[in-house]
Design an enzyme around this catalytic site. Sequence first.
Site, PDB file in Angstrom:
ATOM      1  N   LYS A 225       0.861  -1.149  -0.168  1.00 54.39           N
ATOM      2  CA  LYS A 225       0.058   0.039   0.095  1.00 54.39           C
ATOM      3  C   LYS A 225       0.933   1.199  -0.005  1.00 54.39           C
ATOM      4  O   LYS A 225       2.104   1.355   0.371  1.00 54.39           O
ATOM      5  CB  LYS A 225      -1.036  -0.046   1.095  1.00 54.39           C
ATOM      6  CG  LYS A 225      -2.178  -1.174   0.808  1.00 54.39           C
ATOM      7  CD  LYS A 225      -3.218  -0.841   1.839  1.00 54.39           C
ATOM      8  CE  LYS A 225      -4.315  -1.863   1.430  1.00 54.39           C
ATOM      9  NZ  LYS A 225      -5.395  -2.045   2.357  1.00 54.39           N
ATOM     10  N   ARG A 264      -3.114  -9.876   5.142  1.00 53.97           N
ATOM     11  CA  ARG A 264      -3.790  -9.984   3.840  1.00 53.97           C
ATOM     12  C   ARG A 264      -2.368  -9.503   2.599  1.00 53.97           C
ATOM     13  O   ARG A 264      -2.416  -8.469   2.949  1.00 53.97           O
ATOM     14  CB  ARG A 264      -4.976  -9.518   3.442  1.00 53.97           C
ATOM     15  CG  ARG A 264      -5.537  -9.526   2.170  1.00 53.97           C
ATOM     16  CD  ARG A 264      -6.806  -8.569   2.118  1.00 53.97           C
ATOM     17  NE  ARG A 264      -7.406  -8.793   0.892  1.00 53.97           N
ATOM     18  CZ  ARG A 264      -7.148  -7.956  -0.390  1.00 53.97           C
ATOM     19  NH1 ARG A 264      -6.106  -7.233  -0.317  1.00 53.97           N
ATOM     20  NH2 ARG A 264      -7.735  -8.122  -1.609  1.00 53.97           N
TER      21      ARG A 264
END
Length: 285
Positions: A225, A264
């Site tokens: 991210k 995740r």
Amino acid sequence: MSTLRGRGTADGLPEWDRCAVMGVVNVTPDSFSDGGRWFDTTAAIKRGLDLVAQGADLIDVGGESTRPGASRVDEDEELRRVVPVVRGLASEGVTVSVDTMRSGVAEQAVAAGAVLVNDVSGGLADPRMVPVVAATGSPFVVMHWRGFSEDMNSRAVYQDVVAEVVAELRARMEAVVEGGVAPERIVIDPGLGFAKQAEHDLALVAHIAELRALGRPVLVAASRKRFLGRVLARDGAPPPARERDAATAAVSAISAHEGAWAVRVHEVRATADAVRVARAVEGAR
């Protein structure tokens, strides 16, 4: 809500003796990280099986990109992308999660073998989601969410991001339970990167204990991210998403140490090693 002992798990999911690893299969042409690589059904199923071989405990299948600024696909297209992959992986004995904001996709994916519904909107995007999940009896990931991808960056305004995310998650959990989902089947996710800037994401990773105090298993989805790109930037230029896997593994190790239920990730091997080392260190105390 009851307080968890250890990292806990939701009813209806397997028990692991360490932080679980959720591998990501994006059946999309436009994911920020790996869009298009697994768009074909056969390729997506093979990718999921490869991630399991690398150490993933469950596979999260999604057919709609939620990157900042992404436009939505229609439900028929999302179903076409997701359901055959879920069915194919489940038929191979894989524990499958479906990543969707649509109740119709969740319902059909569960019928095809998914055992977990992972909704980045926490049931807010589709008013039918909570009753559908309640009817299926599936475990449900409730993520902190303030709006769709098109404008979520404008909502990244906080006085105290940890306190506000915890309060908003608590309120959302209560609404989901009122809608019929058993509290024991709820997993929470702080929503890293969703209506958050880098400093917000880092603060949430630093305060997983406050999230765990809500009494439900915590899923941490930091993989590749933007905040990792900011941390790794040189001369103001962040590395491409696919060059953030070592940083992702670092967050996975931190999350495992802090008691996260699962992480995740797009690339599994390094994170699978990281959570196992974290568990070994815990066992040596």
